[in-house]
Design a protein around this motif. Sequence first.
Motif, PDB file in Angstrom:
ATOM      1  N   VAL A  33       0.829  -1.287  -0.027  1.00  0.00           N
ATOM      2  CA  VAL A  33       0.047   0.069  -0.096  1.00  0.00           C
ATOM      3  C   VAL A  33       0.851   1.272   0.096  1.00  0.00           C
ATOM      4  CG1 VAL A  33      -1.669   1.354   1.438  1.00  0.00           C
ATOM      5  CG2 VAL A  33      -1.913  -1.152   1.147  1.00  0.00           C
ATOM      6  N   THR A  34       1.855   1.323   0.838  1.00  0.00           N
ATOM      7  CA  THR A  34       2.772   2.422   0.884  1.00  0.00           C
ATOM      8  C   THR A  34       3.235   2.599  -0.595  1.00  0.00           C
ATOM      9  OG1 THR A  34       3.479   1.874   3.124  1.00  0.00           O
ATOM     10  CG2 THR A  34       4.726   3.384   2.190  1.00  0.00           C
ATOM     11  N   LEU A  35       3.912   1.669  -1.403  1.00  0.00           N
ATOM     12  CA  LEU A  35       4.595   1.794  -2.454  1.00  0.00           C
ATOM     13  C   LEU A  35       3.540   2.123  -3.718  1.00  0.00           C
ATOM     14  CD1 LEU A  35       7.195  -0.882  -2.306  1.00  0.00           C
ATOM     15  CD2 LEU A  35       7.404   1.369  -1.876  1.00  0.00           C
ATOM     16  N   ILE A  36       2.310   1.400  -3.579  1.00  0.00           N
ATOM     17  CA  ILE A  36       1.467   1.690  -4.700  1.00  0.00           C
ATOM     18  C   ILE A  36       0.570   2.895  -4.727  1.00  0.00           C
ATOM     19  CG2 ILE A  36      -0.912   0.482  -4.374  1.00  0.00           C
ATOM     20  CD1 ILE A  36       0.279  -1.659  -6.373  1.00  0.00           C
ATOM     21  N   LEU A  37       0.522   3.519  -3.594  1.00  0.00           N
ATOM     22  CA  LEU A  37      -0.520   4.760  -3.703  1.00  0.00           C
ATOM     23  C   LEU A  37       0.228   5.943  -4.392  1.00  0.00           C
ATOM     24  CD1 LEU A  37      -2.250   4.840  -0.202  1.00  0.00           C
ATOM     25  CD2 LEU A  37      -3.205   4.552  -2.355  1.00  0.00           C
ATOM     26  N   PRO A  38       1.795   6.222  -4.196  1.00  0.00           N
ATOM     27  CA  PRO A  38       2.368   7.260  -4.862  1.00  0.00           C
ATOM     28  C   PRO A  38       2.472   6.945  -6.329  1.00  0.00           C
ATOM     29  CG  PRO A  38       3.762   6.389  -3.089  1.00  0.00           C
ATOM     30  CD  PRO A  38       2.435   5.753  -2.897  1.00  0.00           C
ATOM     31  N   ILE A  39       2.677   5.350  -6.646  1.00  0.00           N
ATOM     32  CA  ILE A  39       3.139   4.997  -7.930  1.00  0.00           C
ATOM     33  C   ILE A  39       1.786   5.220  -8.776  1.00  0.00           C
ATOM     34  CG2 ILE A  39       3.495   2.951  -9.416  1.00  0.00           C
ATOM     35  CD1 ILE A  39       5.557   2.185  -7.460  1.00  0.00           C
ATOM     36  N   ARG A  40       0.622   4.812  -8.207  1.00  0.00           N
ATOM     37  CA  ARG A  40      -0.786   4.931  -8.983  1.00  0.00           C
ATOM     38  C   ARG A  40      -0.846   6.341  -9.210  1.00  0.00           C
ATOM     39  NH1 ARG A  40      -5.755   5.915  -6.371  1.00  0.00           N
ATOM     40  NH2 ARG A  40      -7.377   4.687  -7.568  1.00  0.00           N
ATOM     41  N   HIS A  41      -0.409   7.157  -8.269  1.00  0.00           N
ATOM     42  CA  HIS A  41      -0.817   8.844  -8.529  1.00  0.00           C
ATOM     43  C   HIS A  41       0.263   9.316  -9.490  1.00  0.00           C
ATOM     44  CE1 HIS A  41      -1.693  12.820  -7.457  1.00  0.00           C
ATOM     45  NE2 HIS A  41      -0.306  13.115  -7.400  1.00  0.00           N
ATOM     46  N   PHE A  42       1.443   8.999  -9.555  1.00  0.00           N
ATOM     47  CA  PHE A  42       2.367   9.559 -10.436  1.00  0.00           C
ATOM     48  C   PHE A  42       2.299   9.266 -11.781  1.00  0.00           C
ATOM     49  CE2 PHE A  42       4.727  10.768  -6.107  1.00  0.00           C
ATOM     50  CZ  PHE A  42       4.611  12.202  -6.611  1.00  0.00           C
ATOM     51  N   TYR A  43       2.251   7.778 -12.017  1.00  0.00           N
ATOM     52  CA  TYR A  43       1.864   7.088 -13.319  1.00  0.00           C
ATOM     53  C   TYR A  43       0.451   7.074 -13.660  1.00  0.00           C
ATOM     54  CZ  TYR A  43       6.875   6.201 -13.060  1.00  0.00           C
ATOM     55  OH  TYR A  43       8.218   6.521 -13.400  1.00  0.00           O
ATOM     56  N   HIS A  44      -0.488   7.813 -13.072  1.00  0.00           N
ATOM     57  CA  HIS A  44      -2.010   7.952 -13.559  1.00  0.00           C
ATOM     58  C   HIS A  44      -2.490   6.378 -13.825  1.00  0.00           C
ATOM     59  CE1 HIS A  44      -1.242  11.973 -13.505  1.00  0.00           C
ATOM     60  NE2 HIS A  44      -0.251  11.880 -14.353  1.00  0.00           N
TER      61      HIS A  44
ATOM     62  N   LEU B 280      -7.611   7.463   0.878  1.00  0.00           N
ATOM     63  CA  LEU B 280      -6.265   7.509   0.494  1.00  0.00           C
ATOM     64  C   LEU B 280      -5.247   7.925   1.627  1.00  0.00           C
ATOM     65  CD1 LEU B 280      -6.243   7.584  -3.545  1.00  0.00           C
ATOM     66  CD2 LEU B 280      -7.053   5.806  -1.953  1.00  0.00           C
ATOM     67  N   PRO B 281      -5.544   9.244   1.803  1.00  0.00           N
ATOM     68  CA  PRO B 281      -4.511   9.551   3.152  1.00  0.00           C
ATOM     69  C   PRO B 281      -4.509   8.681   4.322  1.00  0.00           C
ATOM     70  CG  PRO B 281      -5.979  11.416   1.920  1.00  0.00           C
ATOM     71  CD  PRO B 281      -6.324  10.172   1.618  1.00  0.00           C
ATOM     72  N   VAL B 282      -5.888   8.462   4.417  1.00  0.00           N
ATOM     73  CA  VAL B 282      -6.043   7.442   5.740  1.00  0.00           C
ATOM     74  C   VAL B 282      -5.154   6.213   5.674  1.00  0.00           C
ATOM     75  CG1 VAL B 282      -7.365   5.917   7.279  1.00  0.00           C
ATOM     76  CG2 VAL B 282      -7.825   8.559   6.666  1.00  0.00           C
ATOM     77  N   LEU B 283      -5.362   5.678   4.476  1.00  0.00           N
ATOM     78  CA  LEU B 283      -4.710   4.330   4.143  1.00  0.00           C
ATOM     79  C   LEU B 283      -3.204   4.422   4.240  1.00  0.00           C
ATOM     80  CD1 LEU B 283      -5.797   1.614   3.204  1.00  0.00           C
ATOM     81  CD2 LEU B 283      -5.844   2.119   0.623  1.00  0.00           C
ATOM     82  N   PHE B 284      -2.878   5.622   3.467  1.00  0.00           N
ATOM     83  CA  PHE B 284      -1.109   5.732   3.140  1.00  0.00           C
ATOM     84  C   PHE B 284      -0.818   5.891   4.743  1.00  0.00           C
ATOM     85  CE2 PHE B 284       2.473   8.340   2.436  1.00  0.00           C
ATOM     86  CZ  PHE B 284       3.219   7.319   1.484  1.00  0.00           C
ATOM     87  N   ALA B 285      -1.317   6.741   5.656  1.00  0.00           N
ATOM     88  CA  ALA B 285      -0.818   6.874   7.052  1.00  0.00           C
ATOM     89  C   ALA B 285      -0.850   5.484   7.833  1.00  0.00           C
ATOM     90  CB  ALA B 285      -1.594   8.028   7.721  1.00  0.00           C
TER      91      ALA B 285
END
Lengths: 178, 456
Positions: B277-288, B370-375
Amino acid sequence: MSDRRIWGLLAEFDSPEALIHAARATSVEGYVCFDAYSPSPLEGLSEVVRLRRPWMPRIVLLSGLAGGTSGFVLQWWISAAAYPLDVGGRPLFSWPAFIPVTFELTILCAAFGAVIGMLMLNGLPAPYHPVFNVPQFRSATSNGFFLAIESNDKQFRLEETLRFLESLNPLEINRIAP
Amino acid sequence: MPVLRQLDPLERPSVIGENVRYDDVNLRIAGIVTAPTPKGWLIGFGVAFLFVMLFMAAVTYLFARGIGIWGVNVPVAWGFAIVNFVWWIGIGHAGTLISAILLLLHQEWRTSINRFTEAMTLFAVACAGVFPILHLGRPWFFYWLFPYPSEMQIWPQFRSPLMWDVFAVSTYGTVSLLFWYVGLIPDFATMRDLARTRGKQMLWGVLALGWRGSAHHWKQYQMAYLLLAGLATPLVVSVHSIVSLDFSVGIVPGWHSTIFPPYFVAGAIFSGFAMVVTLILPIRHFYHLEDFITIRHLDNMAKILLVTGLIVGYGYLMETFIAWYSGNIFERFMVLNRILGPYWWVWALVVICNVMTPQVFWSKRMRVNLPVLFAASLAINVGMWVERYMIVVVSLHRDFMPGAWGMYSGTIWDWSTLLGTFGLFLALLFLFIRGVPMLSMAELRELVPSPRKERK
């Protein structure tokens, strides 16, 4: 008589359904040496294209057994024969302690069996294959659906086979240079 | 239950965006590899690479001076190195769970994240594998662990869990690599056929091994892939079980416990999913990649975090219960010391991060926030590291004889090595998302509606 000047004929179809239909028709027509090419596995093809070498489960089972057995025997030999260590009179052949390594080696060898077996049964690695001679075949790994009838099929006759493929309503038919 | 369905507009969102067409899979996923390097990637890789340099410096100094530069000493002879090893190897387990177990269970949603998480597994195992070797003291003799006919006529001791560990981890790394590569072969072929220049065609061609996508290929391939999944499933359970035996075969209070294997496996999957989850949230965001990694995926992963978090919580509860129920004064002291002793804050962090944090996922709204999940995933990552710290350090620092008690803390070299492996892990991940298709194109094509080519 088969035609030796070309490796076969390659027909491109517009959709997976058309390819499955064409492969079925080709099989019904009596051709044996043909193959379908698609970017992803197609369920409908499995009944049409017979698996030529269905040995994969046996290869994996045997390589797993070989790995496990040799691992177990090696541990027995090391612990009881080659380097016996007497630890307070405990048995040298303490087989329960050998199970984890035996298990790991079973899995390791079975996995190698599956991968190497898959490559060997598919004839890979194969840097060259006649179908690559058709420039359009490039799309077979992204969005193209192809059917190739090989010229070494007993029933292959260039004119007739060409006519048969045309009757399947393909997008395009190409000759495959050997 | 149509009434419930109306109340919840997020009920079962699809595993793939509705407007994704067949060609989008190629264009958007292969496109990430063929596009020019984004600036953000360069910055991210640069930062990760700085930490790789820190790792190299820490390891070089370690080789020059020996493990005296670390905080380990009697009574705490296992410190950061073992904590980090268990933490990293646990992270890998989520990747295998997604790629193998969820495949066997026909969980379609695994398809868009399995490639990525398998890569995460590989890199986590690489980071994990470094630590036992560094901890050897004379790391250049690590090959003594393997049974080879040496001129000293000495053989390894196969009754030791540490030997089992060598075989478990090396098998795990190798099988994960095989599984990953087999999954990549059809995508390498796609890359080969999309490549425009001769050099690229050669490079991808070599990796694709001549894959043609024929019906015969696919049949053997699917059979092999299924068998590999079936083999990886018991393997992943065995690996962390064996890691736990490193502890539970010893007699130290806090280690010598039969609950360890299942408790470690659940903890591994828990921490691994947190890392996914930590890795996929930013990647999902940056690579759309919102069309491929949908709300459904995040929701499912949060549910797995909740379930495995509850199992881990049960493990903590049982340890405490057995310490009382066994009537063993050392066990009982160990638990009291854990909660009230000088390392009370470690225990508190473990409970807050691993037991309390995942409870937010009972709520659907929190699972898809998403912010809750990431945190929460970050908190769980920290919590699981601290849990291993609790198991390794807090158990050792006060065992049987009060005269042999002591305190432990990591030195700057311990921290540098840990931070260095973060760098190593992230740098490898950056190279992976830049270098190879990070989602499985061949498998995603099976999820989208079938195409129809225009006639010329």
